[in-house]
Design a protein around this motif. Structure first.
Motif, mmCIF file in Angstrom:
data_model
loop_
_atom_site.group_PDB
_atom_site.id
_atom_site.type_symbol
_atom_site.label_atom_id
_atom_site.label_comp_id
_atom_site.label_asym_id
_atom_site.label_seq_id
_atom_site.Cartn_x
_atom_site.Cartn_y
_atom_site.Cartn_z
ATOM 1 N N LYS A 1 33.520 -26.181 -9.835
ATOM 2 C CA LYS A 1 34.857 -26.249 -10.425
ATOM 3 C C LYS A 1 34.731 -25.903 -11.907
ATOM 4 O O LYS A 1 34.131 -26.651 -12.688
ATOM 5 C CB LYS A 1 35.437 -27.657 -10.250
ATOM 6 N N LYS A 2 35.299 -24.767 -12.303
ATOM 7 C CA LYS A 2 35.218 -24.315 -13.692
ATOM 8 C C LYS A 2 36.571 -24.473 -14.359
ATOM 9 O O LYS A 2 37.580 -23.954 -13.885
ATOM 10 C CB LYS A 2 34.784 -22.851 -13.760
ATOM 11 N N GLN A 3 36.588 -25.200 -15.466
ATOM 12 C CA GLN A 3 37.806 -25.397 -16.243
ATOM 13 C C GLN A 3 37.654 -24.728 -17.602
ATOM 14 O O GLN A 3 36.707 -24.998 -18.343
ATOM 15 C CB GLN A 3 38.102 -26.887 -16.403
ATOM 16 N N THR A 4 38.588 -23.856 -17.908
ATOM 17 C CA THR A 4 38.575 -23.104 -19.163
ATOM 18 C C THR A 4 39.818 -23.457 -19.961
ATOM 19 O O THR A 4 40.946 -23.345 -19.445
ATOM 20 C CB THR A 4 38.543 -21.589 -18.900
ATOM 21 N N VAL A 5 39.628 -23.868 -21.203
ATOM 22 C CA VAL A 5 40.759 -24.254 -22.046
ATOM 23 C C VAL A 5 41.216 -23.065 -22.881
ATOM 24 O O VAL A 5 40.507 -22.061 -23.017
ATOM 25 C CB VAL A 5 40.379 -25.435 -22.960
ATOM 26 N N ALA A 6 42.408 -23.178 -23.437
ATOM 27 C CA ALA A 6 42.979 -22.105 -24.257
ATOM 28 C C ALA A 6 42.165 -21.904 -25.533
ATOM 29 O O ALA A 6 41.471 -22.813 -26.001
ATOM 30 C CB ALA A 6 44.425 -22.434 -24.589
ATOM 31 N N LYS A 7 42.239 -20.688 -26.075
ATOM 32 C CA LYS A 7 41.523 -20.383 -27.314
ATOM 33 C C LYS A 7 41.986 -21.311 -28.420
ATOM 34 O O LYS A 7 43.170 -21.623 -28.540
ATOM 35 C CB LYS A 7 41.753 -18.926 -27.701
ATOM 36 N N GLY A 8 41.010 -21.747 -29.214
ATOM 37 C CA GLY A 8 41.307 -22.675 -30.287
ATOM 38 C C GLY A 8 41.121 -24.127 -29.902
ATOM 39 O O GLY A 8 41.202 -25.008 -30.757
ATOM 40 N N TYR A 9 40.839 -24.360 -28.614
ATOM 41 C CA TYR A 9 40.601 -25.711 -28.129
ATOM 42 C C TYR A 9 39.189 -25.815 -27.547
ATOM 43 O O TYR A 9 38.577 -24.811 -27.194
ATOM 44 C CB TYR A 9 41.624 -26.105 -27.063
ATOM 45 N N LYS A 10 38.708 -27.043 -27.435
ATOM 46 C CA LYS A 10 37.382 -27.296 -26.866
ATOM 47 C C LYS A 10 37.516 -28.324 -25.746
ATOM 48 O O LYS A 10 38.262 -29.306 -25.895
ATOM 49 C CB LYS A 10 36.434 -27.811 -27.945
#
Length: 328
Positions: free
Chosen positions: A263-272
């Motif tokens: 399960k891969k979760q990718t956040v929006a640019k500018g967030y960690k």
């Protein structure tokens, strides 16, 4: 369709060292995997050393008894817990496995397998079904699967006049030929069929939390504000993880098998990505700058109908555990 116990649990960490005590037999002779007395000794030693490993959070000790899906889940859990609690498990409550029933098949060649069906003090109404497997005469018995089944809903297993259950040979009969009483899905193909179903959908799997509901949940949560979630499912196959199946009186079979889920979760640019759970952090590899991949191993017991019927594969139990976390 009869109701079945659908058990999803967090894996209870187990560990033990088991010495093999089975008499040497020929590679082609169809003989009991071991005697009930020997199985009792295997289970007794398993409980004793399991309790020691749980108390000290010793993943290396666990590796001397557990392999396959159960070993992967429990060893990862022990490593994480040991990092967070280096002093050990001070509140440890010993595992108790009582009222054992041993399901022992007659088998040719290797691996050989048996099941210990026991009551447990681990806080549920089900019984534990521990699958033990042994890859050769010089190898120890290793616990490879754990399923939690309701005593009332457990199928009736086929037994001969000597009290031995009948397994379904992985890959066909002793000579590799197709089995005389085929199943809707052969044991060696069940993991690939399941992971393909999770990815692409299809028929043959009874609806429920581990099949249709899980696919629906994934679709609903794929795109959320600020985060995208992707899934990848891969089969667990022999020789690393070998399925095991026992025939039931109605012509079906209970199949124990494993699978891998990413399960891969990718956040929006500018967030960690935010990881608060200390046990998840303990398994983290790399720097989670924008995405985190959670790797889980799942071990399940399902009821597979015969090939000539119209039935669907039904889940009886599913135990899953986080084994790896990757940041990128």
């Amino acid at each position: 369709m009869r109701a079945r116990l659908l058990a999803t649990t967090t894996a209870t960490v187990l560990a033990a060292t088991l010495s093999g005590c089975m008499t040497v037999h020929g590679e082609t002779a169809v003989v009991p995997a071991l005697t009930k007395a020997e199985a009792g000794k295997v289970l007794k030693e398993f409980i004793e050393v399991n309790n020691k490993a749980n108390r000290t959070l010793d993943a290396e000790l666990n590796g001397t008894i557990e392999a396959g899906a159960l070993g992967a889940i429990d060893q990862a859990g022990l490593r994480a817990r040991a990092e967070v609690n280096p002093q050990g498990n001070e509140d440890f409550s010993p595992l108790e496995l009582t009222d054992p029933r041993f399901l022992i098949p007659k088998q040719a060649g290797w691996p050989k397998s048996f099941v210990a069906d026991t009551a447990t003090n681990r806080g549920n109404d089900g019984r534990w079904y521990l699958v033990f497997q042994r890859g050769g005469v010089d190898e120890p018995w290793m616990a490879t699967y754990l399923a939690v089944l309701s005593a009332e809903e457990t199928p009736e297993f086929v037994m001969d006049e000597d009290g031995h259950v009948e397994d379904v040979p992985v890959g066909g009969g002793p000579g590799g030929e197709p089995d005389a009483e085929e199943l809707a899905v052969p044991p060696e193909k069940i993991s690939r069929e399941y992971t393909t179903y999770l990815t692409d959908g299809g028929e043959g799997w009874a609806p429920g939390p581990h099949t249709s509901a899980w696919r629906d949940e994934r679709a609903e949560n794929a795109e959320q504000p600020g985060v995208r979630t992707e899934w990848a499912d891969t089969a667990a196959e022999a020789p690393h993880i070998t399925p095991f199946a026992l025939r039931t009186a109605d012509g079906s079979a209970v199949v124990f098998f494993a699978s891998h889920h990413h399960k891969k979760q990718t956040v929006a640019k500018g967030y960690k990505p935010k990881i608060d759970d200390p046990y998840v952090k303990a398994l983290l590899e790399g720097d989670a700058k924008q995405s985190v991949t959670y790797v889980r191993v799942s071990e399940q017991a399902v009821l597979v109908p015969p090939a000539d019927g119209a039935g669907e594969v039904e889940f009886l139990s599913r135990v899953t555990g986080l084994t790896q976390v990757k940041g990128s």
